[in-house]
Design a protein around this motif. Structure first.
Motif, PDB file in Angstrom:
ATOM      1  N   PRO A   1       0.405  -0.912   0.164  1.00 32.13           N
ATOM      2  CA  PRO A   1       0.067   0.271   0.048  1.00 32.13           C
ATOM      3  C   PRO A   1       1.029   1.362  -0.448  1.00 32.13           C
ATOM      4  O   PRO A   1       1.969   1.230   0.523  1.00 32.13           O
TER       5      PRO A   1
ATOM      6  N   THR B   1       1.847  -3.838 -10.818  1.00 30.45           N
ATOM      7  CA  THR B   1       0.643  -4.151  -9.797  1.00 30.45           C
ATOM      8  C   THR B   1      -0.941  -4.468  -9.907  1.00 30.45           C
ATOM      9  O   THR B   1      -1.105  -4.176 -11.460  1.00 30.45           O
ATOM     10  N   TYR B   2      -1.344  -6.128 -10.128  1.00 29.97           N
ATOM     11  CA  TYR B   2      -2.146  -6.190 -10.551  1.00 29.97           C
ATOM     12  C   TYR B   2      -4.075  -5.457  -9.921  1.00 29.97           C
ATOM     13  O   TYR B   2      -5.023  -5.618  -9.862  1.00 29.97           O
ATOM     14  N   VAL B   3      -3.526  -5.744  -8.883  1.00 30.72           N
ATOM     15  CA  VAL B   3      -4.552  -4.874  -7.332  1.00 30.72           C
ATOM     16  C   VAL B   3      -3.768  -3.723  -6.441  1.00 30.72           C
ATOM     17  O   VAL B   3      -2.690  -2.560  -6.728  1.00 30.72           O
ATOM     18  N   ALA B   4      -5.519  -3.147  -5.731  1.00 27.98           N
ATOM     19  CA  ALA B   4      -5.011  -2.142  -4.873  1.00 27.98           C
ATOM     20  C   ALA B   4      -4.890  -1.955  -3.711  1.00 27.98           C
ATOM     21  O   ALA B   4      -5.773  -3.276  -2.985  1.00 27.98           O
ATOM     22  N   PHE B   5      -5.277  -1.237  -2.658  1.00 25.74           N
ATOM     23  CA  PHE B   5      -5.197  -1.431  -1.753  1.00 25.74           C
ATOM     24  C   PHE B   5      -5.757  -0.302  -0.949  1.00 25.74           C
ATOM     25  O   PHE B   5      -5.411   0.689  -1.050  1.00 25.74           O
ATOM     26  N   GLU B   6      -6.857  -0.395  -0.160  1.00 28.83           N
ATOM     27  CA  GLU B   6      -7.785   0.354   0.925  1.00 28.83           C
ATOM     28  C   GLU B   6      -6.954   1.488   1.353  1.00 28.83           C
ATOM     29  O   GLU B   6      -7.404   2.732   1.846  1.00 28.83           O
TER      30      GLU B   6
END
Lengths: 264, 306
Positions: free
Chosen positions: B130, B161-166
């Motif tokens: 993150p 990256t393939y995802v993000a973070f809250e």
């Protein structure tokens, strides 16, 4: 959503656990952009980890893969890597427990020689990456006066490995590495394998009866006299001169000394 | 603390000629290519290796790399230091990296903005972090630890990256700029990663490059990517390193060279590795861009080590 008091250090713990267990949900806090889902996105990481580690095991254990078939090997490797993920970033050291895993893995119980083939493959790669050292030359051994030969002890070459098997694991390993048929091999003949790397090429050979024990005594620090006496006691037919000749030829040792405390 | 170019060892004689990376194309070194590279009339600008592949004690791999290093500039690119790790840098692994760097005296040392190790083990992949103050402090501290041990500056590579973070509170470009400013590290700009991440997160790659601190970039990476789909059935790109560099990535590369000037440019090809001439062709395409667009760049032509 993570509760606010959640320890931040838990993020990588949850992420890592979910990488290796596809039954776990996508970790809390992992999202897609603009409200998109993250299931397939997170699955990319799962796939990267799993496929790269399966590929690593296939590279390290090609003979085992050839013996069980690629598809079966990859399914089996997937189970192994969830039980024993690598402990370090040195992937060429991975799979130290693979032979023991094969011993416990019921679907390959019939292939009783398989764990020893895996041991040979792991030892082969250890030898490949071992430190460089000049093997002990016959001339160096020749400088020792005959009456002192019994007192000689040896420093093992960093690449040397001895793998003893109740099966014909060395022949099975070699046939698979060289993509030869297994027709002439009698799997229940026991074999001792010697792996060395006198210079840059790893060598593997089968040892005559008694030689494995003899080398193991010497590797453990026994003097030539003591190792020969112990071996001959257990194995009266042991051929000492040809074992010494094979030892020099294969580069089992890097140095010798008549001073037991510091071989040179 | 700011580090300058690689320092000469105070004690001992260097084993190899001093060889900074030139502002030319280089290639990721593959064992099967070594003989062809050494025999080729085309002299590649430099070669880059994954540090971990040379952390064994000896053997044929080291013999081959020594032969390469004697004739070509070398870049050492770590993939296993896990700079983003919550558990800290593994001191044993840092020592292993230091040994590789001492052994080969590379022109450049780089690592990734990612993590790969945890208590559970080593995942053999570059995993995302993150972008927030907490990660920033951790990464800056880890880079400081690495640069102190290696006694030289390292380059940090922007991730795929393939995802993000809250938990993220900063943009990737702001995050990377602040890391470089606080740690004194340089940057490695992977343009394929920019294109892949931009596609995956719905950013505009041009906007990303506009926000990226190009003046801190000392090396570029190019590679090929694969296509998949996300949960919504929309395009999701995978950083596969298994094919030629995509046309869109070449276009972005030209823009970067126009802006920043010629600099060492690595072509990576790590899976389904082709014969050397195929990889060489990619390197020659990069060389042509550098030659054509480097001299008239807006930031002026720059030396590899800044």
């Amino acid at each position: 959503m993570q509760p606010d008091d959640q320890a931040p250090a838990a993020l990588q713990t949850a992420f890592g656990a979910a990488l290796l267990d596809p039954d776990l949900p996508v970790p809390d806090g992992v999202i897609g952009p603009h409200g998109k889902g993250a299931k397939r996105r997170f699955a990319v990481y799962r796939n990267n980890v799993t496929v790269s580690l399966i590929n690593a095991l296939a590279d390290i254990f090609p003979a085992v893969q050839r013996l069980v078939g690629e598809e079966f090997f990859r399914d089996m490797a997937r189970i192994y890597l969830t039980q024993e993920p690598p402990r370090s970033a040195l992937i060429f050291e991975y799979g130290g427990g693979f032979a023991a895993f094969l011993e416990r893995f019921e679907p390959v119980a019939k292939l009783a020689y398989l764990p020893d083939v895996a041991r040979l493959e792991r030892a082969w790669l250890d030898a490949f990456h071992a430190a460089d050292a000049e093997p002990l030359s016959p001339a160096t051994l020749g400088t020792i006066p005959p009456e002192r030969l019994g007192d000689v002890s040896f420093t093992p070459h960093p690449a040397t490995r001895v793998v003893s098997s109740r099966f014909a694991a060395v022949s099975i390993f070699s046939a698979n590495r060289e993509k030869r048929p297994l027709d002439d091999i009698r799997p229940l003949d026991s074999q001792d394998g010697l792996i060395t790397r006198p210079h840059y090429d790893v060598q593997i050979r089968t040892l005559p009866p008694g030689a494995a024990g003899f080398f193991n005594h010497l590797i453990g620090g026994a003097t030539l006299g003591a190792a020969a006496a112990q071996t001959l006691e257990q194995n009266p037919d042991f051929d000492l001169p040809s074992a010494i000749s094979a030892m020099l030829d294969a580069g089992v040792f890097a140095a010798c000394s008549t001073d037991a405390t510091s071989p040179e | 603390m700011a580090w300058s170019a690689p320092t000469t060892p105070i004690v001992g004689t260097p084993r190899f000629p001093d060889a900074p990376l030139p502002p030319r194309a280089g290639a990721g070194l593959k064992a099967d290519h070594i003989d062809a590279i050494l025999a080729d009339d085309y002299r590649i600008g430099f070669l880059e290796v994954h540090a971990e592949n040379y952390m064994g004690d000896g053997g044929a791999a080291h013999r081959a790399l020594s032969a390469i290093r004697a004739e070509f500039p070398l870049s050492v690119h770590g993939v296993g230091l896990s700079i983003g790790s919550e558990g800290g840098i593994d001191p044993a692994h840092l020592e292993r990296l230091a040994k590789v760097v001492e052994r080969y005296e590379p022109g450049m040392v780089s690592e990734h903005l990612a993590w790969s190790s945890h208590d559970a083990g080593y995942f053999n992949d570059l995993l995302p972090v993150p972008y927030n103050a907490e990660t920033l402090d951790r990464v800056v501290a880890h880079i400081g630890q690495i640069q102190d041990r290696l006694k030289r500056q390292i380059l940090l590579e922007n991730p795929t990256t393939y995802v993000a973070f809250e938990q993220s509170t900063m943009s990737e470009t702001d995050f990377i700029r602040e890391i470089a400013q606080k740690s004194g590290c340089g940057l490695l700009l992977d343009i394929n990663n920019v294109f892949v991440s931009a596609t995956n997160h719905g950013w505009k790659p041009i906007q990303y490059l506009r926000n990226f601190p190009l003046e801190m970039v000392q090396e570029i990476h190019l590679a090929g990517h694969a296509e998949d789909v996300d949960d919504e059935g929309e395009k999701l790109l995978i950083d596969a390193h298994d094919r030629p560099v995509a046309e869109a990535v070449w276009k972005l590369y030209e823009i970067v060279i126009c802006q920043a000037g010629a600099m060492p440019t690595l072509v990576e090809w790590d899976n389904d590795v082709p014969e050397w001439p195929v990889l060489r062709r990619e390197a020659m395409l990069a060389d042509a861009v550098l030659k054509r667009l480097g001299p008239s760049a807006l930031l002026g032509s720059r030396h590899a080590t800044g």
